[in-house]
Design a protein around this motif. Structure first.
Motif, PDB file in Angstrom:
ATOM      1  N   THR A 114      69.191  16.972 130.593  1.00 37.11           N
ATOM      2  CA  THR A 114      68.956  16.730 129.180  1.00 37.11           C
ATOM      3  C   THR A 114      68.462  18.014 128.536  1.00 37.11           C
ATOM      4  OG1 THR A 114      68.373  14.436 129.622  1.00 37.11           O
ATOM      5  CG2 THR A 114      67.651  15.360 127.524  1.00 37.11           C
ATOM      6  N   VAL A 142      66.077  17.583 123.077  1.00 35.90           N
ATOM      7  CA  VAL A 142      66.086  16.119 122.972  1.00 35.90           C
ATOM      8  C   VAL A 142      64.668  15.550 123.019  1.00 35.90           C
ATOM      9  CG1 VAL A 142      66.858  13.977 124.035  1.00 35.90           C
ATOM     10  CG2 VAL A 142      68.453  15.905 123.806  1.00 35.90           C
ATOM     11  N   PRO A 143      63.865  15.813 124.052  1.00 34.32           N
ATOM     12  CA  PRO A 143      62.503  15.270 124.039  1.00 34.32           C
ATOM     13  C   PRO A 143      61.658  15.815 122.891  1.00 34.32           C
ATOM     14  CG  PRO A 143      62.821  16.749 125.914  1.00 34.32           C
ATOM     15  CD  PRO A 143      64.165  16.508 125.318  1.00 34.32           C
ATOM     16  N   ARG A 188      62.582  13.748 119.923  1.00 32.47           N
ATOM     17  CA  ARG A 188      62.126  12.369 120.087  1.00 32.47           C
ATOM     18  C   ARG A 188      60.694  12.191 119.588  1.00 32.47           C
ATOM     19  NH1 ARG A 188      64.497  11.316 126.128  1.00 32.47           N
ATOM     20  NH2 ARG A 188      66.616  10.703 125.502  1.00 32.47           N
ATOM     21  N   GLU A 189      59.905  13.243 119.679  1.00 33.96           N
ATOM     22  CA  GLU A 189      58.511  13.177 119.227  1.00 33.96           C
ATOM     23  C   GLU A 189      58.400  13.226 117.707  1.00 33.96           C
ATOM     24  OE1 GLU A 189      56.281  16.218 121.163  1.00 33.96           O
ATOM     25  OE2 GLU A 189      56.743  15.476 123.178  1.00 33.96           O
ATOM     26  N   LEU A 235      70.329   8.917 122.138  1.00 39.50           N
ATOM     27  CA  LEU A 235      69.292   9.881 122.520  1.00 39.50           C
ATOM     28  C   LEU A 235      67.900   9.455 122.062  1.00 39.50           C
ATOM     29  CD1 LEU A 235      71.274  13.151 121.726  1.00 39.50           C
ATOM     30  CD2 LEU A 235      70.628  12.322 124.008  1.00 39.50           C
ATOM     31  N   ARG A 236      67.839   8.371 121.278  1.00 41.59           N
ATOM     32  CA  ARG A 236      66.562   7.837 120.765  1.00 41.59           C
ATOM     33  C   ARG A 236      65.812   8.876 119.930  1.00 41.59           C
ATOM     34  NH1 ARG A 236      66.307   6.972 126.016  1.00 41.59           N
ATOM     35  NH2 ARG A 236      64.244   7.902 126.273  1.00 41.59           N
ATOM     36  N   ILE A 237      66.568   9.556 119.062  1.00 39.73           N
ATOM     37  CA  ILE A 237      65.962  10.518 118.139  1.00 39.73           C
ATOM     38  C   ILE A 237      65.754   9.806 116.803  1.00 39.73           C
ATOM     39  CG2 ILE A 237      66.324  12.666 116.871  1.00 39.73           C
ATOM     40  CD1 ILE A 237      67.823  13.686 119.365  1.00 39.73           C
ATOM     41  N   SER A 269      58.660  10.669 113.341  1.00 37.50           N
ATOM     42  CA  SER A 269      60.058  10.650 112.922  1.00 37.50           C
ATOM     43  C   SER A 269      60.507  12.046 112.526  1.00 37.50           C
ATOM     44  CB  SER A 269      60.256   9.685 111.748  1.00 37.50           C
ATOM     45  OG  SER A 269      61.655   9.511 111.487  1.00 37.50           O
TER      46      SER A 269
END
Length: 198
Positions: free
Chosen positions: A21, A25-26, A29-30, A79-81, A141
């Motif tokens: 990944t 991406v992470p 996500r934050e 990707l849960r963004i 977000s």
């Protein structure tokens, strides 16, 4: 604000899917970033007239552009963004892209992100887009702004960007800071789609 021409390509994230990944991406996500998305692929046989509200007199999304926006929307979801709020230029190619990215959620269509050829006040359009990019999103977000290349380049780099530097469907990642919006990177559309497939 200027960035060395040789520095920008090194910041672009493109190419095939990575084995792991990607680090962005992470981070996304934050939340806490502004993503300035250039509208998806357009039909280049159409010509802009400068008339807002006149779909027939604008360059609109092509079938490939609709498919690209749907793939990018799906990728961001997988990707849960988090993407809220979502704001868009009133030009149809941008607002149509934003509606697809919103996945049924609200879109704030605003002149703050209007294209340079749909306003008599181009410096004002660049300044308003820069202000929007400097506005922090809600905690947890990322704000998604859907707009145009000829506003993004001057607002962030003080110059126009080439099509290769910021193609249709690309995302400029911006950190909204007290001193103003700070450029982080460009996410190429192919890289975003590929990241969701790893």
């Amino acid at each position: 604000m200027r960035i060395a021409r040789r520095a920008l390509p090194a910041l672009l994230l493109a190419g095939p899917a990575l084995a792991r990944t990607p680090a962005w991406v992470p981070t996304l996500r934050e939340g806490g970033y502004v993503l300035y998305m250039r509208h998806a692929i357009t039909d280049r046989t159409q010509v802009d007239t400068g008339r807002l509200g006149d779909r027939a007199g604008q360059r609109n999304l092509s079938a490939a552009g609709i498919a690209q926006a749907e793939a990018l929307s799906d990728a961001m979801a997988r990707l849960r963004i988090p993407l809220r709020p979502i704001r868009s230029s009133p030009v149809f190619r941008a607002s149509d892209t934003a509606a697809i990215m919103a996945r049924g959620g609200p879109v704030d269509v605003t002149m703050d992100l209007v294209a340079d050829d749909y306003t008599a006040d181009v410096p004002g359009a660049i300044a308003s887009a820069r202000r929007a990019m400097g506005t922090p999103p809600p905690a947890g977000s990322n704000a998604l702004l859907v707009g145009h290349i000829h506003v993004f380049g001057p607002a962030i780099f003080g110059r126009m960007l080439s099509q290769a530097e910021f193609p249709e469907g690309a995302f400029g990642v911006i950190a909204p800071e007290a001193a103003g919006p700070r450029f982080v990177s460009v996410l190429m559309p192919e890289a975003v789609i590929a990241a969701a497939q790893t």
